[in-house]
Design a protein around this motif. Sequence first.
Motif, PDB file in Angstrom:
ATOM      1  N   VAL A 102       8.437  -3.115 -15.397  1.00 36.25           N
ATOM      2  CA  VAL A 102       7.924  -3.914 -14.282  1.00 36.25           C
ATOM      3  C   VAL A 102       6.865  -3.174 -13.456  1.00 36.25           C
ATOM      4  O   VAL A 102       6.233  -3.775 -12.593  1.00 36.25           O
ATOM      5  N   ALA A 103       6.650  -1.889 -13.714  1.00 42.22           N
ATOM      6  CA  ALA A 103       5.680  -1.112 -12.943  1.00 42.22           C
ATOM      7  C   ALA A 103       4.318  -1.009 -13.627  1.00 42.22           C
ATOM      8  O   ALA A 103       3.388  -0.435 -13.060  1.00 42.22           O
ATOM      9  N   GLN A 104       4.179  -1.566 -14.809  1.00 48.08           N
ATOM     10  CA  GLN A 104       2.918  -1.444 -15.542  1.00 48.08           C
ATOM     11  C   GLN A 104       1.723  -1.939 -14.728  1.00 48.08           C
ATOM     12  O   GLN A 104       0.697  -1.266 -14.640  1.00 48.08           O
ATOM     13  N   THR A 105       1.843  -3.095 -14.114  1.00 53.92           N
ATOM     14  CA  THR A 105       0.735  -3.661 -13.339  1.00 53.92           C
ATOM     15  C   THR A 105       0.350  -2.745 -12.182  1.00 53.92           C
ATOM     16  O   THR A 105      -0.832  -2.522 -11.921  1.00 53.92           O
ATOM     17  N   PHE A 106       1.345  -2.196 -11.493  1.00 52.38           N
ATOM     18  CA  PHE A 106       1.055  -1.272 -10.398  1.00 52.38           C
ATOM     19  C   PHE A 106       0.273  -0.066 -10.899  1.00 52.38           C
ATOM     20  O   PHE A 106      -0.775   0.281 -10.347  1.00 52.38           O
ATOM     21  N   TYR A 107       0.780   0.592 -11.941  1.00 44.65           N
ATOM     22  CA  TYR A 107       0.103   1.797 -12.422  1.00 44.65           C
ATOM     23  C   TYR A 107      -1.295   1.477 -12.953  1.00 44.65           C
ATOM     24  O   TYR A 107      -2.235   2.249 -12.740  1.00 44.65           O
ATOM     25  N   GLN A 108      -1.475   0.342 -13.608  1.00 43.79           N
ATOM     26  CA  GLN A 108      -2.814  -0.038 -14.058  1.00 43.79           C
ATOM     27  C   GLN A 108      -3.746  -0.228 -12.869  1.00 43.79           C
ATOM     28  O   GLN A 108      -4.913   0.166 -12.917  1.00 43.79           O
ATOM     29  N   SER A 109      -3.236  -0.790 -11.779  1.00 43.96           N
ATOM     30  CA  SER A 109      -4.075  -0.975 -10.587  1.00 43.96           C
ATOM     31  C   SER A 109      -4.469   0.361  -9.967  1.00 43.96           C
ATOM     32  O   SER A 109      -5.427   0.428  -9.200  1.00 43.96           O
ATOM     33  N   GLN A 110      -3.751   1.414 -10.317  1.00 42.11           N
ATOM     34  CA  GLN A 110      -4.031   2.750  -9.800  1.00 42.11           C
ATOM     35  C   GLN A 110      -4.808   3.608 -10.796  1.00 42.11           C
ATOM     36  O   GLN A 110      -4.899   4.818 -10.656  1.00 42.11           O
ATOM     37  N   GLY A 111      -5.356   2.972 -11.840  1.00 46.55           N
ATOM     38  CA  GLY A 111      -6.210   3.681 -12.785  1.00 46.55           C
ATOM     39  C   GLY A 111      -5.510   4.233 -14.007  1.00 46.55           C
ATOM     40  O   GLY A 111      -6.130   4.944 -14.807  1.00 46.55           O
ATOM     41  N   PHE A 112      -4.235   3.924 -14.198  1.00 46.05           N
ATOM     42  CA  PHE A 112      -3.514   4.380 -15.389  1.00 46.05           C
ATOM     43  C   PHE A 112      -3.743   3.382 -16.523  1.00 46.05           C
ATOM     44  O   PHE A 112      -3.894   2.189 -16.301  1.00 46.05           O
ATOM     45  N   ARG A 113      -3.744   3.897 -17.733  1.00 47.10           N
ATOM     46  CA  ARG A 113      -3.842   3.038 -18.916  1.00 47.10           C
ATOM     47  C   ARG A 113      -2.592   3.232 -19.766  1.00 47.10           C
ATOM     48  O   ARG A 113      -1.988   4.313 -19.771  1.00 47.10           O
ATOM     49  N   LEU A 114      -2.241   2.199 -20.460  1.00 45.42           N
ATOM     50  CA  LEU A 114      -1.064   2.238 -21.325  1.00 45.42           C
ATOM     51  C   LEU A 114      -1.365   3.061 -22.562  1.00 45.42           C
ATOM     52  O   LEU A 114      -2.374   2.838 -23.234  1.00 45.42           O
ATOM     53  N   GLU A 166       0.158  11.831 -16.190  1.00 45.80           N
ATOM     54  CA  GLU A 166       0.943  11.001 -17.093  1.00 45.80           C
ATOM     55  C   GLU A 166       2.146  10.461 -16.325  1.00 45.80           C
ATOM     56  O   GLU A 166       2.638  11.113 -15.411  1.00 45.80           O
ATOM     57  N   CYS A 167       2.592   9.268 -16.696  1.00 50.92           N
ATOM     58  CA  CYS A 167       3.832   8.768 -16.106  1.00 50.92           C
ATOM     59  C   CYS A 167       4.613   7.977 -17.148  1.00 50.92           C
ATOM     60  O   CYS A 167       4.046   7.472 -18.117  1.00 50.92           O
ATOM     61  N   TYR A 168       5.911   7.937 -16.948  1.00 54.03           N
ATOM     62  CA  TYR A 168       6.800   7.088 -17.723  1.00 54.03           C
ATOM     63  C   TYR A 168       7.156   5.942 -16.788  1.00 54.03           C
ATOM     64  O   TYR A 168       7.950   6.103 -15.871  1.00 54.03           O
ATOM     65  N   ALA A 169       6.532   4.804 -17.006  1.00 57.31           N
ATOM     66  CA  ALA A 169       6.677   3.673 -16.105  1.00 57.31           C
ATOM     67  C   ALA A 169       7.742   2.710 -16.591  1.00 57.31           C
ATOM     68  O   ALA A 169       7.892   2.495 -17.796  1.00 57.31           O
ATOM     69  N   SER A 170       8.439   2.112 -15.647  1.00 58.12           N
ATOM     70  CA  SER A 170       9.349   1.024 -16.009  1.00 58.12           C
ATOM     71  C   SER A 170       8.508  -0.159 -16.468  1.00 58.12           C
ATOM     72  O   SER A 170       7.308  -0.245 -16.180  1.00 58.12           O
ATOM     73  N   SER A 230      10.585   1.920 -21.686  1.00 52.48           N
ATOM     74  CA  SER A 230       9.614   2.290 -20.667  1.00 52.48           C
ATOM     75  C   SER A 230       8.228   2.314 -21.290  1.00 52.48           C
ATOM     76  O   SER A 230       8.062   2.012 -22.471  1.00 52.48           O
ATOM     77  N   LEU A 231       7.253   2.728 -20.496  1.00 52.79           N
ATOM     78  CA  LEU A 231       5.874   2.793 -20.947  1.00 52.79           C
ATOM     79  C   LEU A 231       5.299   4.151 -20.597  1.00 52.79           C
ATOM     80  O   LEU A 231       5.447   4.620 -19.463  1.00 52.79           O
ATOM     81  N   ARG A 232       4.648   4.772 -21.549  1.00 53.36           N
ATOM     82  CA  ARG A 232       3.947   6.025 -21.289  1.00 53.36           C
ATOM     83  C   ARG A 232       2.523   5.656 -20.903  1.00 53.36           C
ATOM     84  O   ARG A 232       1.826   4.951 -21.638  1.00 53.36           O
ATOM     85  N   GLY A 288       0.772  -1.240   0.000  1.00 55.89           N
ATOM     86  CA  GLY A 288       0.000   0.000   0.000  1.00 55.89           C
ATOM     87  C   GLY A 288       0.796   1.279   0.000  1.00 55.89           C
ATOM     88  O   GLY A 288       0.223   2.368  -0.046  1.00 55.89           O
ATOM     89  N   VAL A 289       2.114   1.188   0.039  1.00 53.94           N
ATOM     90  CA  VAL A 289       2.943   2.392   0.080  1.00 53.94           C
ATOM     91  C   VAL A 289       2.797   3.195  -1.212  1.00 53.94           C
ATOM     92  O   VAL A 289       2.511   4.403  -1.192  1.00 53.94           O
ATOM     93  N   GLY A 290       2.990   2.546  -2.348  1.00 56.26           N
ATOM     94  CA  GLY A 290       2.869   3.228  -3.639  1.00 56.26           C
ATOM     95  C   GLY A 290       1.469   3.749  -3.874  1.00 56.26           C
ATOM     96  O   GLY A 290       1.284   4.866  -4.371  1.00 56.26           O
ATOM     97  N   ALA A 291       0.457   2.964  -3.504  1.00 53.35           N
ATOM     98  CA  ALA A 291      -0.927   3.399  -3.684  1.00 53.35           C
ATOM     99  C   ALA A 291      -1.215   4.651  -2.869  1.00 53.35           C
ATOM    100  O   ALA A 291      -1.885   5.580  -3.343  1.00 53.35           O
TER     101      ALA A 291
END
Length: 142
Positions: A106-118, A100-104, A134-136, A78-81
Amino acid sequence: MAPGYPPGALSQALPFMMRANPALLRSGRFYAVETAEGALIGCGGWSLERPDAPQDPVDPTLGHVRHFATHPDWVRRGVGAALIERCVADARSGGVRRLECYASLVAQTFYQSQGFRLLAPFDVRVGASIVIPSLRMMRDPL
């Protein structure tokens, strides 16, 4: 980040990626999470300036998630969330409508769980010759 990148790439990139960003630290938009004992377990923030082009004019409705990290012993706790939600609340109160974020990789799943889309794959240039795939990603609306 190790599961997503070859060891040689990380050993070259991490010294550049781990540098403190004085403007972000002074902005009041960068946060740290500590344990009750004072151990640093996470950090992250946001800015109106694009991380890859801070000199460009800003869009006051678009914020950029910046320098997120969680100590490996605290991942999925829950720290990142909590950091994302703090950034979202602050950005929203400042008139930002999208983050917007530039995700590593390995962080795609985390950001998607927080409402971000690729949006798209994106190469981050670090230093003169290092490229980190990376992923935008985007979260909208806030």
